[in-house]
Design an enzyme around this catalytic site. Structure first.
Site, mmCIF file in Angstrom:
data_model
loop_
_atom_site.group_PDB
_atom_site.id
_atom_site.type_symbol
_atom_site.label_atom_id
_atom_site.label_comp_id
_atom_site.label_asym_id
_atom_site.label_seq_id
_atom_site.Cartn_x
_atom_site.Cartn_y
_atom_site.Cartn_z
ATOM 1 N N HIS A 1 -6.146 3.683 -0.652
ATOM 2 C CA HIS A 1 -5.937 3.320 0.747
ATOM 3 C C HIS A 1 -5.987 4.503 1.727
ATOM 4 C CE1 HIS A 1 -1.565 4.207 0.261
ATOM 5 N NE2 HIS A 1 -1.530 4.269 1.590
ATOM 6 N N HIS A 2 -6.012 5.738 1.205
ATOM 7 C CA HIS A 2 -6.211 6.878 2.106
ATOM 8 C C HIS A 2 -7.563 7.550 1.917
ATOM 9 C CE1 HIS A 2 -2.474 7.066 4.324
ATOM 10 N NE2 HIS A 2 -1.824 6.749 3.204
ATOM 11 N N LYS B 1 5.773 5.421 -1.665
ATOM 12 C CA LYS B 1 6.688 6.250 -0.855
ATOM 13 C C LYS B 1 8.136 6.139 -1.311
ATOM 14 C CE LYS B 1 4.092 6.579 3.449
ATOM 15 N NZ LYS B 1 4.068 6.165 4.856
ATOM 16 N N HIS C 1 0.814 -1.219 0.000
ATOM 17 C CA HIS C 1 0.000 0.000 0.000
ATOM 18 C C HIS C 1 0.850 1.272 0.000
ATOM 19 C CE1 HIS C 1 0.523 -0.325 4.415
ATOM 20 N NE2 HIS C 1 0.308 0.991 4.445
ATOM 21 N N ASP C 2 2.026 1.232 0.618
ATOM 22 C CA ASP C 2 2.851 2.447 0.693
ATOM 23 C C ASP C 2 4.036 2.420 -0.274
ATOM 24 O OD1 ASP C 2 1.457 3.971 2.494
ATOM 25 O OD2 ASP C 2 2.426 3.100 4.257
ATOM 26 N N HIS D 1 1.875 9.587 -2.856
ATOM 27 C CA HIS D 1 2.353 8.191 -2.837
ATOM 28 C C HIS D 1 1.256 7.207 -3.256
ATOM 29 C CE1 HIS D 1 0.632 7.889 1.311
ATOM 30 N NE2 HIS D 1 0.678 6.576 1.118
HETATM 31 FE FE FE2 Z 1 -0.121 5.317 2.837
HETATM 32 FE FE FE2 Z 2 0.756 2.784 5.610
#
Ligand code: FE2
Ligand code: FE2
Length: 311
Positions: free
Chosen positions: A263-264, A214, A210-211, A239
């Site tokens: 996801h955010h 980044k 999910h990240d 991201h």
């Molecule tokens: Fe995230």
């Molecule tokens: Fe996260």
């Protein structure tokens, strides 16, 4: 080709002699028996490729022998040898599974023709069965190989994901293990819900990655000890799209990519990047947001509560 064995069963010695001599002159190997009972014993010792049997014999007649052979080895064709006046019995024998009948007195050509046809039929039946067995074995072998290959492929997919996850850990050491923890929580949550089993690997991959976006966020923002300013927040929030753009190019991660993008998002519509609301937010993204937030709260990342926005 192997020499084919024919068993000649007849109670008249002269006929046994004539028939076997004719057949041997044609290259077949012959054995003889003078009634059905003796024939049975011989068949048990060595199964012939073909049986030529008289109808009327003492002890065990042709029909009884035929019935026994059909049970004992249905692949062995039986040709009944019958007198012209007894044709109805010959037809009855055909109904009971005889391959053919030949009329006495013999005509050489008729005998050879009948025998040749019966043996060819037997070869075809056996070849066909062997082909079938061989085919089934090949299908089984190939299915097994395919399953092994798919397993290996699945494993190498997961190894690749692990490698990607570790790369992010290297870049953002403060949040090390975050993706693994979020994944484990997501699976536990999903298992308590009516989520179909086939959805779990997609959820797991999305949670784990999910990240991943980044990776493209500058270190000075990613590792900033204090709160992010507005401009930094804008960059940090990219991201989600970066992760989506990275994963959507990989066919087996396409569904996971949609979840990563979301996801955010928040159920009340205040999330980002698209401000999705309610069930517009994919179920997996809603599941991920719970351990994602929870893990940020429990971790001692720099910046304290601000991490809710960062995770
Ligand atoms: Fe995230
Ligand atoms: Fe996260």
């Amino acid at each position: 080709m192997e020499i084919e064995n024919i068993l000649v069963v007849d109670d008249e010695e002269a006929i046994r002699e004539v028939v076997s001599t004719m057949l041997e002159s044609k290259g077949y190997h012959c054995a003889v028996a003078h009634n059905g009972r003796v024939a049975q014993d011989q068949i048990k010792k060595a199964t012939p490729d073909l049986i030529l049997s008289d109808m009327i014999m003492p002890e065990m007649d042709g029909i009884k022998l035929l019935e026994w052979v059909r049970q004992y080895d249905p692949d062995v064709p039986v040709i009944m040898v019958t007198a012209i006046h007894d044709i109805s019995t010959a037809l009855e024998a055909i109904r009971r599974g005889a391959y053919d009948y030949i009329l006495k007195p013999f005509e050489k050509d008729q005998l050879f023709l009948g025998v040749g046809r019966a043996l060819q039929h037997r070869r075809l039946v056996i070849d066909n069965r062997n082909y079938q067995i061989d085919l089934e074995k090949k299908v089984r072998d190939r299915t097994e190989r395919l399953e092994t290959a798919l397993d290996q492929l699945e494993r190498s997919y997961d190894d690749t994901l692990e490698a990607l996850g570790s790369a992010l850990d290297l870049k953002d050491a403060e949040t090390e293990g975050h993706c693994q923890r979020v994944t484990a929580f997501c699976i536990s949550i999903a298992k308590t819900m009516p989520v179909p089993d086939q959805y779990l690997p997609i959820l797991a991959r999305a949670a784990f990655l999910h990240d991943i976006g980044k990776m493209a966020i500058p270190d000075k923002i990613l590792r900033k000890p204090g709160p992010l300013d507005d401009a930094e927040k804008v960059i940090m929030r990219t991201h989600c799209e970066i992760g989506y753009n990275t994963l959507t190019r990989v066919p087996f991660l396409r569904e996971a990519a949609d979840i990563v993008l979301a996801h955010h998002e928040f159920f009340d519509g205040t999330g980002y990047p698209r401000g999705l609301r309610g069930e517009q937010v994919p179920l997996a993204a809603r599941i991920i947001s719970i351990p994602n937030t929870f893990d940020a709260m429990l971790s001692d990342w720099p910046g304290g509560g601000i991490q809710f926005a960062r995770g």
